[in-house]
Design a protein around this motif. Structure first.
Motif, PDB file in Angstrom:
ATOM      1  N   ARG A   1      47.678  36.577  26.602  1.00 14.44           N
ATOM      2  CA  ARG A   1      47.230  35.292  26.050  1.00 14.44           C
ATOM      3  C   ARG A   1      47.369  35.280  24.531  1.00 14.44           C
ATOM      4  O   ARG A   1      47.758  34.282  23.918  1.00 14.44           O
TER       5      ARG A   1
ATOM      6  N   SER B   1      37.109  49.782  31.874  1.00 11.91           N
ATOM      7  CA  SER B   1      38.109  48.809  31.447  1.00 11.91           C
ATOM      8  C   SER B   1      38.890  49.276  30.224  1.00 11.91           C
ATOM      9  O   SER B   1      39.827  48.606  29.791  1.00 11.91           O
TER      10      SER B   1
ATOM     11  N   TYR C   1      33.710  39.512  29.196  1.00 11.95           N
ATOM     12  CA  TYR C   1      34.041  38.522  30.226  1.00 11.95           C
ATOM     13  C   TYR C   1      35.071  37.519  29.702  1.00 11.95           C
ATOM     14  O   TYR C   1      36.009  37.134  30.420  1.00 11.95           O
TER      15      TYR C   1
ATOM     16  N   ARG D   1      37.509  37.801  27.774  1.00 11.28           N
ATOM     17  CA  ARG D   1      38.887  38.274  27.636  1.00 11.28           C
ATOM     18  C   ARG D   1      39.748  37.907  28.842  1.00 11.28           C
ATOM     19  O   ARG D   1      40.960  37.711  28.711  1.00 11.28           O
ATOM     20  N   ASN D   2      39.147  37.828  30.014  1.00 10.67           N
ATOM     21  CA  ASN D   2      39.907  37.519  31.227  1.00 10.67           C
ATOM     22  C   ASN D   2      39.520  36.177  31.847  1.00 10.67           C
ATOM     23  O   ASN D   2      39.986  35.851  32.932  1.00 10.67           O
TER      24      ASN D   2
ATOM     25  N   LYS E   1      39.298  32.125  32.413  1.00  9.63           N
ATOM     26  CA  LYS E   1      40.274  31.040  32.322  1.00  9.63           C
ATOM     27  C   LYS E   1      39.753  30.003  31.346  1.00  9.63           C
ATOM     28  O   LYS E   1      38.720  29.369  31.588  1.00  9.63           O
TER      29      LYS E   1
END
Length: 325
Positions: free
Chosen positions: A2, A129, A186, A188-189, A191
């Motif tokens: 992104r 992660s 949260y 970072r991924n 939508k």
């Protein structure tokens, strides 16, 4: 990723050197000053109602301006992400910061919040992660938490008749920083809307509404007759300058500068907050506090720099996250 997609799509003509310097100055001074203006605003406005009205207003303005300039209507699913991010970052994070300033000096609040990148590095490793931190990052983690311990130690004892106890503020900030970190990971991924301004507006709208609900549920009451001009102007500054102008300068820098340079706000802003608190709020730092401040800010600089060398770290696009990190 992104981040790369964002940089490629939003590239415009090369700005002047002066505009880059002015944007950095704005980013450092504006986000470093929000702690002081929060203190001024909550003098006569209840903390959660102040923060909620601030972010709801700023979010609506950002969203409307972005849509008026051609940004696409966001997918409905992005409102769910915005609500979760707004809950962690604005209700849990900024709401806690705002409440803590009833008990702690603004400069120290900024220093404790500066530990967010340290929390993120630690949580990322614990949850799997991110790989095991390098020794340099471990040194930064240890130094940061040692600095927090030095700050906390004198505040663990209540004094008779004391109404503004720093220990309460620091505990609130430690919980808020943890929530901020969880929300950051949260985000970072999650939508989000394609436009960073629309996404920021959504998060502010959702977070602002959650803060207002919390304020009313906790029986906060707005007393118009007690409102001072200083609190009103501080609130206006936090909406227009702290949220909108600050975030615009941040996005401008992300478009035109190396992410490593933009990330320096994370350890410059607390220094600005400490200086402004001393100059305009009569706050004083003891030798212990200065040592802890140097440890925390230095540790944050080590952690951020070490992560950038791995090539796996980029500044956040979320307005709420950027203001905290």
């Amino acid at each position: 990723m992104r981040w790369r997609h964002f940089r490629a799509d939003l590239r415009v003509r090369q700005p002047t050197r002066f505009s880059i310097i002015a944007a950095f100055a704005a980013l450092y001074l504006i986000w470093g000053s929000t702690y002081l203006f929060i203190r001024f605003a909550i003098d006569t406005i209840p903390p959660f109602l102040m923060a909620g009205s601030r972010y709801l207003t700023a979010g609506l303005l950002l969203y409307i301006i972005a849509r008026a300039q051609g940004a696409k209507r966001p997918n409905p699913v992005t409102w769910r992400s915005a609500a979760i991010i707004g809950g962690f970052l604005l209700l849990g994070g900024n709401g806690g910061v705002t409440l803590s300033e009833k008990f702690i000096d603004t400069g120290l609040a900024a220093v404790v919040v500066a530990t967010v990148p340290i929390y993120i590095a630690l949580i990322s490793w614990i949850t799997g992660s991110a790989p095991r931190p390098r020794p340099l990052v471990f040194a930064g983690l240890a130094g940061g938490f040692l600095g927090v311990g030095i700050l906390m130690a004198p505040s663990l004892h209540f004094r008779p008749g004391e109404t503004r106890h720093p220990g309460i503020g620091m505990l609130i900030l430690l919980v808020s920083s943890f929530l901020w970190s969880v929300g950051s990971l949260y985000s970072r991924n999650a939508k989000n809307a394609d436009s960073p301004f629309v996404a920021a507006g959504q998060q502010m709208i959702c977070g602002g509404m959650l803060l207002l609900i919390t304020g009313f549920a906790s029986n906060e009451r707005f007393q118009l007759h007690a409102l001072t001009a200083l609190s009103v102007w501080a609130w206006i500054y936090l909406v227009l300058i702290g949220a909108i102008v600050g975030f615009t300068a941040y996005i401008f820098l992300l478009r035109h500068c190396d992410p490593a340079k933009v990330s320096t706000y994370a350890y410059v802003n607390p220094i600005v907050a400490v200086i402004l608190g001393a100059l305009f709020a009569g706050e004083k730092l003891s030798g212990r506090s200065l040592l802890a401040t140097a440890l925390i800010i230095g540790s944050v600089a080590i952690v951020i720099t070490a992560q950038q060398f791995t090539g796996k770290s980029a500044p956040p696009i979320s307005a709420a996250l950027a203001e905290a990190d």
